[in-house]
Design a protein around this motif. Structure first.
Motif, PDB file in Angstrom:
ATOM      1  N   LEU A   7      18.466 -34.995   9.467  1.00 14.44           N
ATOM      2  CA  LEU A   7      19.514 -34.063  10.058  1.00 14.44           C
ATOM      3  C   LEU A   7      19.257 -32.271   9.395  1.00 14.44           C
ATOM      4  N   ILE A   8      18.618 -32.174   8.374  1.00 12.72           N
ATOM      5  CA  ILE A   8      18.494 -30.706   8.077  1.00 12.72           C
ATOM      6  C   ILE A   8      17.496 -30.150   9.072  1.00 12.72           C
ATOM      7  N   VAL A   9      16.430 -30.960   9.501  1.00 11.35           N
ATOM      8  CA  VAL A   9      15.397 -30.479  10.301  1.00 11.35           C
ATOM      9  C   VAL A   9      16.177 -30.133  11.764  1.00 11.35           C
ATOM     10  N   ILE A  10      16.834 -30.910  12.307  1.00 11.40           N
ATOM     11  CA  ILE A  10      17.531 -30.862  13.580  1.00 11.40           C
ATOM     12  C   ILE A  10      18.494 -29.780  13.726  1.00 11.40           C
ATOM     13  N   LEU A  11      19.158 -29.702  12.538  1.00 10.47           N
ATOM     14  CA  LEU A  11      20.527 -28.583  12.522  1.00 10.47           C
ATOM     15  C   LEU A  11      20.063 -27.411  12.942  1.00 10.47           C
ATOM     16  N   PRO A  12      18.948 -26.643  12.311  1.00 12.14           N
ATOM     17  CA  PRO A  12      18.710 -25.453  12.778  1.00 12.14           C
ATOM     18  C   PRO A  12      18.588 -25.118  14.337  1.00 12.14           C
ATOM     19  N   LEU A  13      17.751 -26.237  15.012  1.00 12.74           N
ATOM     20  CA  LEU A  13      17.763 -26.163  16.402  1.00 12.74           C
ATOM     21  C   LEU A  13      19.250 -25.790  17.080  1.00 12.74           C
ATOM     22  N   VAL A  14      20.075 -26.782  16.918  1.00 16.50           N
ATOM     23  CA  VAL A  14      21.480 -26.849  17.258  1.00 16.50           C
ATOM     24  C   VAL A  14      22.185 -25.655  17.154  1.00 16.50           C
ATOM     25  N   VAL A  15      22.186 -25.260  15.744  1.00 15.04           N
ATOM     26  CA  VAL A  15      22.974 -23.962  15.334  1.00 15.04           C
ATOM     27  C   VAL A  15      22.403 -22.518  16.155  1.00 15.04           C
ATOM     28  N   THR A  16      20.928 -22.766  16.220  1.00 13.50           N
ATOM     29  CA  THR A  16      20.370 -21.565  16.957  1.00 13.50           C
ATOM     30  C   THR A  16      20.707 -21.537  18.407  1.00 13.50           C
ATOM     31  N   TRP A  17      20.792 -22.681  19.062  1.00 17.18           N
ATOM     32  CA  TRP A  17      21.123 -22.669  20.428  1.00 17.18           C
ATOM     33  C   TRP A  17      22.556 -22.452  20.635  1.00 17.18           C
ATOM     34  N   LEU A  18      23.380 -22.713  19.864  1.00 15.84           N
ATOM     35  CA  LEU A  18      24.826 -22.557  19.995  1.00 15.84           C
ATOM     36  C   LEU A  18      25.104 -21.092  19.684  1.00 15.84           C
ATOM     37  N   VAL A  19      24.505 -20.529  18.769  1.00 13.97           N
ATOM     38  CA  VAL A  19      24.823 -19.074  18.428  1.00 13.97           C
ATOM     39  C   VAL A  19      24.315 -18.277  19.484  1.00 13.97           C
ATOM     40  N   ASP A  20      23.200 -18.413  20.210  1.00 14.49           N
ATOM     41  CA  ASP A  20      22.656 -17.746  21.137  1.00 14.49           C
ATOM     42  C   ASP A  20      23.527 -18.050  22.658  1.00 14.49           C
ATOM     43  N   ARG A  21      24.113 -19.054  22.789  1.00 18.31           N
ATOM     44  CA  ARG A  21      25.080 -19.201  23.879  1.00 18.31           C
ATOM     45  C   ARG A  21      26.102 -18.461  23.406  1.00 18.31           C
ATOM     46  N   VAL A  22      26.768 -18.571  22.265  1.00 15.78           N
ATOM     47  CA  VAL A  22      28.270 -17.807  22.081  1.00 15.78           C
ATOM     48  C   VAL A  22      28.058 -16.231  22.254  1.00 15.78           C
ATOM     49  N   THR A  23      26.891 -15.691  21.795  1.00 17.67           N
ATOM     50  CA  THR A  23      26.662 -14.290  21.888  1.00 17.67           C
ATOM     51  C   THR A  23      26.429 -13.909  23.315  1.00 17.67           C
ATOM     52  N   LYS A  24      25.712 -14.802  24.225  1.00 13.14           N
ATOM     53  CA  LYS A  24      25.346 -14.484  25.251  1.00 13.14           C
ATOM     54  C   LYS A  24      26.803 -14.350  26.073  1.00 13.14           C
ATOM     55  N   LEU A  25      27.548 -15.236  26.098  1.00 14.78           N
ATOM     56  CA  LEU A  25      28.868 -15.587  26.674  1.00 14.78           C
ATOM     57  C   LEU A  25      29.819 -14.068  26.241  1.00 14.78           C
ATOM     58  N   TRP A  26      29.612 -13.822  25.002  1.00  8.99           N
ATOM     59  CA  TRP A  26      30.190 -12.481  24.888  1.00  8.99           C
ATOM     60  C   TRP A  26      29.438 -11.184  25.617  1.00  8.99           C
ATOM     61  N   ALA A  27      28.317 -11.257  25.819  1.00  7.15           N
ATOM     62  CA  ALA A  27      27.565 -10.174  26.145  1.00  7.15           C
ATOM     63  C   ALA A  27      27.821 -10.005  27.535  1.00  7.15           C
ATOM     64  N   THR A  28      28.073 -11.050  28.288  1.00 10.73           N
ATOM     65  CA  THR A  28      28.350 -10.947  29.765  1.00 10.73           C
ATOM     66  C   THR A  28      29.626 -10.108  30.129  1.00 10.73           C
ATOM     67  N   ASP A  29      30.330 -10.019  29.091  1.00 15.51           N
ATOM     68  CA  ASP A  29      31.809  -8.897  29.344  1.00 15.51           C
ATOM     69  C   ASP A  29      31.468  -7.500  28.925  1.00 15.51           C
ATOM     70  N   ILE A  30      30.274  -7.199  28.701  1.00 13.68           N
ATOM     71  CA  ILE A  30      30.030  -5.940  28.325  1.00 13.68           C
ATOM     72  C   ILE A  30      29.810  -5.058  29.481  1.00 13.68           C
ATOM     73  N   THR A  31      30.204  -4.055  29.658  1.00 11.16           N
ATOM     74  CA  THR A  31      30.337  -3.126  31.044  1.00 11.16           C
ATOM     75  C   THR A  31      29.754  -1.843  30.844  1.00 11.16           C
ATOM     76  N   SER A  32      29.751  -1.358  29.480  1.00  9.36           N
ATOM     77  CA  SER A  32      29.159  -0.230  29.283  1.00  9.36           C
ATOM     78  C   SER A  32      28.403  -0.263  27.989  1.00  9.36           C
ATOM     79  N   VAL A  33      27.475   0.945  27.596  1.00 12.26           N
ATOM     80  CA  VAL A  33      26.771   0.723  26.347  1.00 12.26           C
ATOM     81  C   VAL A  33      27.646   0.750  25.137  1.00 12.26           C
ATOM     82  N   LYS A  34      27.441  -0.101  24.355  1.00 12.28           N
ATOM     83  CA  LYS A  34      28.237   0.134  22.791  1.00 12.28           C
ATOM     84  C   LYS A  34      26.951   0.271  21.742  1.00 12.28           C
ATOM     85  N   SER A  35      27.102   1.316  21.065  1.00 12.56           N
ATOM     86  CA  SER A  35      26.166   1.728  20.165  1.00 12.56           C
ATOM     87  C   SER A  35      26.734   1.798  18.694  1.00 12.56           C
TER      88      SER A  35
END
Length: 318
Positions: A7-35
């Motif tokens: 479970l400890i070994v597989i959990l990082p794979l799932v967490v990495t994938w979920l974090v990536d998906r959530v951040t990309k869904l957030w990024a699709t709403d970016i309309t201008s550069v945010k610095s």
């Protein structure tokens, strides 16, 4: 390993994938550069691999090959996790994070046909290529893997747990490897016939019997499939070699143990190496050794008693 460790070994794979998906869904709403200082968020569609590699390839070849390559790496990851000789949570978690990042980008290509990149680091005059959380976490996975190999290299390849030769029973192991390759090749050929026929019929239904378009889509597809098939066969052969060695090795060692007993040699206790099959041969060899020692001890006692019962004054008859 225990279930909790898996479970400890597989959990990082799932967490990495979920974090990536959530951040990309957030990024699709970016309309201008945010610095935020040297950190900039800007939406970018990456039609290639990491950092835009292979973006100049034809779309069919690029999307299909990169997506299939991700699935191929996932299968390879599962094999590596199964065949690693030690539990090394650092190494295994590094592999999980690496594959989790790769799968995050593969999911983008399957769903959108491109990868969402949205992070840029640097200044207007000097900046990094656009990347995403999956890309960044992949480098974390690489770092953990390298660190684990440097720190635990001796455990990964222990001298006292390796045989001098990998082909201990050449005929059996070759048959095993060829059988695995044949099964894998059969499955890939079936997949090729089905997918090629389906793709060709679909294209003809959409655009008619246009030979130019058929060649444009089908030729790269077949080339990619053949490359994957060759790589798959090579991996199945290598896996078959390792697995057959884990079967033939203990039997080979047990045969040597028995031959040593038959020749009256002092053979040490049989020890099956980590990862090998037939571990019960250790207990069997130990029981055989104990029984033989008991028999030898009984014979020694009988001989001593027999010699003690002989009168030294008795002379043999002439």
């Amino acid at each position: 390993m225990k279930k909790r460790e898996w479970l400890i070994v597989i959990l990082p794979l799932v967490v990495t994938w979920l974090v990536d998906r959530v951040t990309k869904l957030w990024a699709t709403d970016i309309t201008s550069v945010k610095s935020h200082g040297p950190l900039h968020f800007v939406l970018h569609h990456n039609h290639g691999a990491m950092l835009g590699l292979f973006s100049d390839l034809p779309s069919v070849l690029r999307i299909v090959s990169l997506s299939t390559g991700g699935a191929f790496l996932l299968c390879t990851y599962a094999l590596i996790q199964y065949m690693l000789p030690i539990k090394s949570l650092t190494l295994r978690c590094g592999l999980s994070i690496l594959i989790g990042g790769i799968l995050g980008n593969v999911a983008d290509r399957i769903v959108w046909g491109y990868v969402v990149d949205f992070i840029v680091v640097g200044t207007p005059t000097l900046s990094s290529p656009a990347f995403n959380i999956a890309d960044a976490l992949q480098w974390v996975g690489y770092a953990l893997i390298v660190f684990a190999i440097i720190r635990e290299g001796e455990l990964l390849w222990p001298e006292n747990n390796s045989r001098k030769k990998f082909w201990v029973n050449l005929s059996f192991q070759l048959k095993y490897c060829i059988l695995m390759m044949a099964v894998g090749l059969s499955l890939t050929l079936i997949s090729l016939v089905f997918s090629y026929t389906y793709l060709r019929v679909t294209i003809q239904e959409l655009v008619g019997n246009n030979q130019f378009l058929l060649n444009k889509f089908l030729v790269p597809y077949v080339i990619t499939f053949i490359i994957i098939c060759v790589a798959f066969c090579a991996i199945t052969f290598a896996v078959g070699k390792v697995l057959s060695h884990r079967i033939a090795g203990p039997i080979y060692a047990f045969e040597r143990y028995l031959y040593g007993i038959m020749r009256g040699e002092n053979i040490p206790l049989l020890k099956v190496r980590k990862g090998d099959e037939f571990k019960e041969l250790e207990a069997l060899a130990e029981e055989i050794t104990k029984r033989l020692n008991v028999i030898k001890a009984e014979r020694t006692v009988n001989v001593v008693e027999f010699n003690d019962g002989i009168n030294p004054d008795d002379k043999p008859r002439q």
